[in-house]
Design an enzyme around this catalytic site. Sequence first.
Site, mmCIF file in Angstrom:
data_model
loop_
_atom_site.group_PDB
_atom_site.id
_atom_site.type_symbol
_atom_site.label_atom_id
_atom_site.label_comp_id
_atom_site.label_asym_id
_atom_site.label_seq_id
_atom_site.Cartn_x
_atom_site.Cartn_y
_atom_site.Cartn_z
ATOM 1 N N GLY C 15 0.829 -1.194 0.000
ATOM 2 C CA GLY C 15 0.000 0.000 0.000
ATOM 3 C C GLY C 15 0.865 1.246 0.000
ATOM 4 O O GLY C 15 1.781 1.377 0.819
ATOM 5 N N GLY C 17 -0.203 4.498 0.297
ATOM 6 C CA GLY C 17 -0.882 5.693 0.797
ATOM 7 C C GLY C 17 -0.036 6.377 1.859
ATOM 8 O O GLY C 17 1.164 6.123 1.982
ATOM 9 N N GLY C 18 -0.662 7.239 2.635
ATOM 10 C CA GLY C 18 0.061 8.018 3.637
ATOM 11 C C GLY C 18 0.782 7.147 4.649
ATOM 12 O O GLY C 18 1.957 7.375 4.966
ATOM 13 N N GLY C 20 1.602 3.845 4.461
ATOM 14 C CA GLY C 20 2.619 2.990 3.851
ATOM 15 C C GLY C 20 3.858 3.782 3.502
ATOM 16 O O GLY C 20 4.990 3.353 3.765
ATOM 17 N N PHE C 121 -12.433 21.848 13.503
ATOM 18 C CA PHE C 121 -13.002 20.615 12.976
ATOM 19 C C PHE C 121 -13.929 20.019 14.015
ATOM 20 O O PHE C 121 -13.821 20.319 15.205
ATOM 21 C CB PHE C 121 -11.870 19.621 12.639
ATOM 22 C CG PHE C 121 -11.779 19.298 11.175
ATOM 23 C CD1 PHE C 121 -11.415 20.264 10.265
ATOM 24 C CD2 PHE C 121 -12.059 18.012 10.706
ATOM 25 C CE1 PHE C 121 -11.337 19.969 8.907
ATOM 26 C CE2 PHE C 121 -11.979 17.708 9.356
ATOM 27 C CZ PHE C 121 -11.625 18.680 8.454
ATOM 28 N N GLN C 243 -17.853 4.716 9.644
ATOM 29 C CA GLN C 243 -18.227 6.121 9.736
ATOM 30 C C GLN C 243 -18.963 6.582 8.488
ATOM 31 O O GLN C 243 -18.494 6.358 7.372
ATOM 32 C CB GLN C 243 -16.979 6.984 9.912
ATOM 33 C CG GLN C 243 -17.308 8.474 9.952
ATOM 34 C CD GLN C 243 -16.180 9.281 10.543
ATOM 35 O OE1 GLN C 243 -15.239 9.647 9.852
ATOM 36 N NE2 GLN C 243 -16.258 9.523 11.834
ATOM 37 N N HIS C 245 -19.861 9.853 6.703
ATOM 38 C CA HIS C 245 -19.514 11.273 6.712
ATOM 39 C C HIS C 245 -20.773 12.069 6.441
ATOM 40 O O HIS C 245 -21.503 11.771 5.500
ATOM 41 C CB HIS C 245 -18.455 11.568 5.651
ATOM 42 C CG HIS C 245 -17.780 12.890 5.840
ATOM 43 N ND1 HIS C 245 -18.442 14.080 5.629
ATOM 44 C CD2 HIS C 245 -16.523 13.202 6.235
ATOM 45 C CE1 HIS C 245 -17.589 15.078 5.888
ATOM 46 N NE2 HIS C 245 -16.433 14.572 6.252
ATOM 47 N N LEU C 255 -16.955 13.350 -1.463
ATOM 48 C CA LEU C 255 -16.809 13.997 -0.163
ATOM 49 C C LEU C 255 -16.729 15.522 -0.265
ATOM 50 O O LEU C 255 -16.075 16.065 -1.136
ATOM 51 C CB LEU C 255 -15.526 13.486 0.503
ATOM 52 C CG LEU C 255 -15.092 14.170 1.804
ATOM 53 C CD1 LEU C 255 -16.054 13.830 2.923
ATOM 54 C CD2 LEU C 255 -13.689 13.767 2.176
ATOM 55 N N GLU C 258 -15.409 18.391 6.103
ATOM 56 C CA GLU C 258 -15.940 18.959 7.325
ATOM 57 C C GLU C 258 -15.383 20.364 7.534
ATOM 58 O O GLU C 258 -15.953 21.186 8.238
ATOM 59 C CB GLU C 258 -15.505 18.049 8.481
ATOM 60 C CG GLU C 258 -16.109 18.368 9.806
ATOM 61 C CD GLU C 258 -15.890 17.209 10.768
ATOM 62 O OE1 GLU C 258 -16.439 16.127 10.528
ATOM 63 O OE2 GLU C 258 -15.154 17.389 11.754
ATOM 64 N N ARG C 289 -19.065 13.242 14.111
ATOM 65 C CA ARG C 289 -19.651 12.921 12.807
ATOM 66 C C ARG C 289 -20.843 11.976 12.924
ATOM 67 O O ARG C 289 -21.811 12.098 12.180
ATOM 68 C CB ARG C 289 -18.593 12.286 11.907
ATOM 69 C CG ARG C 289 -17.637 13.310 11.378
ATOM 70 C CD ARG C 289 -16.616 12.682 10.458
ATOM 71 N NE ARG C 289 -15.745 13.727 9.927
ATOM 72 C CZ ARG C 289 -14.642 13.502 9.230
ATOM 73 N NH1 ARG C 289 -14.277 12.246 8.985
ATOM 74 N NH2 ARG C 289 -13.911 14.485 8.777
ATOM 75 N N HIS C 356 -17.746 6.451 4.718
ATOM 76 C CA HIS C 356 -16.519 7.220 4.557
ATOM 77 C C HIS C 356 -15.283 6.531 5.121
ATOM 78 O O HIS C 356 -14.210 6.598 4.539
ATOM 79 C CB HIS C 356 -16.712 8.571 5.250
ATOM 80 C CG HIS C 356 -15.538 9.498 5.167
ATOM 81 N ND1 HIS C 356 -15.021 9.904 3.971
ATOM 82 C CD2 HIS C 356 -14.797 10.090 6.135
ATOM 83 C CE1 HIS C 356 -13.994 10.728 4.202
ATOM 84 N NE2 HIS C 356 -13.826 10.845 5.495
ATOM 85 N N ARG C 401 -14.530 8.091 14.511
ATOM 86 C CA ARG C 401 -13.302 8.853 14.321
ATOM 87 C C ARG C 401 -13.592 10.348 14.268
ATOM 88 O O ARG C 401 -14.584 10.767 13.679
ATOM 89 C CB ARG C 401 -12.626 8.432 13.021
ATOM 90 C CG ARG C 401 -11.435 9.280 12.651
ATOM 91 C CD ARG C 401 -10.677 8.740 11.475
ATOM 92 N NE ARG C 401 -11.344 8.896 10.193
ATOM 93 C CZ ARG C 401 -11.408 10.037 9.499
ATOM 94 N NH1 ARG C 401 -10.894 11.140 10.002
ATOM 95 N NH2 ARG C 401 -12.014 10.077 8.335
#
Lengths: 234, 127, 590
Positions: C15, C17-18, C20, C121, C243, C245, C255, C258, C289, C356, C401
């Site tokens: 993976g 993504g952020g 990995g 947030f 979750q 959203h 999306l 928020e 949320r 989400h 979350r």
Amino acid sequence: MKISVYRFDPDEDESPRMEEMELDLPAGRDLMVLDVLELMKARDPSIAYRRSCREGVCGSDGINMNGRNGLACITPVSEAAPRGKLTLRPLPGLPVVRDLVVDMGQFYRQYEKITPWLVNDTPPPAQERLQTPEDREKLNGLYECILCACCSTACPSFWWNPDKFVGPAGLLQAYRFLADSRDTATAERLAALEDPFSVFRCRGIMNCVSVCPKGLNPTRAIGKIRTMLLSQGI
Amino acid sequence: MALVTNVTSFGRSGLADFVLQRVSAVVLGLYGLCLVGFFATTPNVDHATLVGFLDSLTMKAFTTLAVVALAMHAWIGMWTVGTDYVRRHYFGRGHTVYLATYQVVCLGAIFVYVLWPLSVVWQISGS
Amino acid sequence: MARLPTMEFDGVIVGGGGAGMRAALQLAQSGLKTAVLSKVFPTRSHTVSAQGGIAAAIGSEDPDDDWRWHMYDTVKGSDYIGDQDAIEYMCSVGPEAVYELEHMGMPFTRTEKGRIYQRPFGGHSKGFGKGGQASRACAAEDRTGHALLHTLYQSNLKAGTTFLNEWFAVDLVINQGGAVSGLVALEIETGQVVFVKAKATVLATGGAGRIYATTTNALMNTGDGIGMALRAGMPVQDIEMWQFHPTGIHQAGVLVTEGCRGEGGYLVNKDGERFMERYAPTAKDLAGRDVVARSMIQEIMDGRGAGPDSDHVLLKLDHLGEETILKRLPGITELSKTFAHVNPAQEPIPVVPTCHYMMGGIPTNVHGQVLTQAADGNDAVVGGLYAIGEVACVSVHGANRLGANSLLDLVVFGRAAGIHIEDAMRQGIGHRDPADEDVDNATARLARWNESSEGEAVVELKRELQRIMLVNFNVFRSGDHMRRSIGDLADLRERIARAHLPDKSRVFNTARLEALELDNLLEVAEATAIVAEARTESRGAHARDDYTERDDDNWLCHSLYFAADKSVGKRAVNFAPSTVEAFQPMARTY
């Protein structure tokens, strides 16, 4: 709707062909081109294309729609095919792997060539490096690039010299780091771009500007790099 | 391949080429204006008036400058066109041979186009 | 089966993504032979879609901000089933992790003082919930995920990480000692199947939102890591917690951050009433949320939804003024115009709660080491296997979350796993080499699809699965529907086992990938359904109409699901942070 789509599987086909088909689109909604691809794939799972976020931020589904590069997921069918026939081809200028999937290797290599990371040899402070909002503003219109390759594969100079001309996408990022007040490698970056190909093959055709799905302007960034090279040369 | 393209590049760098291309264009522009001015203000242009027009050290120098500018401008342009189009993709493995031939032809032509006007201009004498 | 070609690394991260890439960076910088194996080019990972911010108490907007307040908010947001040792770690390390990103070059938006811009947030407060709204989400306009992901990719290029881009992970390879010694993967472009051997295998495969028919998730978020873990005999934790959203664009599912409400936007019903004032008098539109999503559905069920079908509510932004919208929310403006045909500076955006984020996942400790349950009921570390990011359940999100905590989760635990692997390598970790049959086991499902000759189509089965999940495991859940769905999903499992892959070609065969992804979707969906039905209470994102109250006596715990016997167990929540007093469960109001 009439659709014509580029098909090629290197294991099956000697040469590419255009497959013609007729597809019933659900009424009442202006579909995106990606929705059409998904409908096609439901009928014939063998058609290959890249896709992921389906909202225009991941940059996977850059293809050529009726002669124009763009992201399939944010291009409405009505816009891509105003006269009713949709023609889908892979991005031009890069080797085709299969159907609408191109080999992006050359494109990524050009991106890697411009040292696409922040260089700052001073020891980092305990907190963040400060940057004024005005300095940060200079990165707008640059950092948003999604590396979809729509621009570079619409650029004749990139078609002719994909191995030597960095191309609009790479140059946009080159300027993103030149413009960053936190970067200290300006001289090295400029020196690496001074040859007759990397930057200077840009002829200001501006196809990049006209196709960029994020509304960015690589030509302007290239102009700014040239100005920096000039003022450094003088 | 890289060797051929670098050696045959007229300037040291893309930046130098870029500057030369523009400076030479300005010179050619001025020279062109000068010619237009001459033709516009001279009612009957014949060999004698032309010789008279060119027969000064200033005009000889200006013409020389323009011819040199033209040569540089042409070479940078033709070299660029060659490296755009004379590529393996169209010409196959032997494309460097084609490119070299093309460049030799261009250089030869430019050489002639420099020598010829210069020899004409510098042979003029107002006697 | 013939021996597969083998590649060998110290650490392989599945993976890009952020999470990995943050882990990969840590490993590559320490000189270990590191590979990131990703089914898409890394900057196309779903982290790129994150918009609003990354939460950390860096004290830019408020110099008094305190990570302990952030911890309190996160614990409360989790409805008290987030592990407090993990939350403590995340919130206290958060600022450092954010500064590191900035030093790598991440283009954060700036304040007048030149510091990182922070926006309000949902669920973030000051003074342990008593000091009002906190601005804690560090933002790069409304493209924070994009900025973060590209920065991490750039840093990995600099560090010399090996990228196996467009490789698909098929299954984990488990040796005879029960440790993970790599995985079998498929190079998409060539169709070649390879055994990628590694001393440490890190699952960073992200979420699985595509079990739902509409979701904010990318089309590739198919829970591949969850599928692999469950097939390999590992449990998943709190997988029933999904979750929704509050602000997915109506019909498109795309999306809307928020951050829109953080910047001052608010939700209205068809009468133009700002209804969140009734449901959450203090935090209003910036409540948790789960709370906002339920309130929205309540409005719609009570007949106050907007539009011709009264099936959505409206997100009002026009009062912020065009300048603020363009400056702070340029991406949202683009998305609304494209997908809702609405210019948010003039008209409200039609929104509806949309799947989400997967709060649950593979249970891990704070080092990212995967945990299973030993026979005596205690945690046991699985050798050679780590999980980080959305696929993991460490657990910092519990039952709900907080916004801007997911990006923080990625970088903090990506980094933590990297540090732990580095240490482990230094001390020397070695597993038994896997036997050929161990590798063969990991190719079984690939062989199954390749040999299929007739049966139902993948796309139809997927559609049915997504419909079942959307209808029955949404914001509100009912026991009857869930029980019926469990049966339907069991049937679906039978049908998928007999489904057909018509295209057996070698090069860039996306039909094969979608078939392999369907296996994973099924694992996630069935786990979700069985555990959701078993958790007989309402907590966080899990709201039942037959058990409407939170039941701390029986369910102040993690759920644990094992696929082999489809059993549901429990695991204690950690209430033992090391530097602060634990936060005890209280009624959760905003």
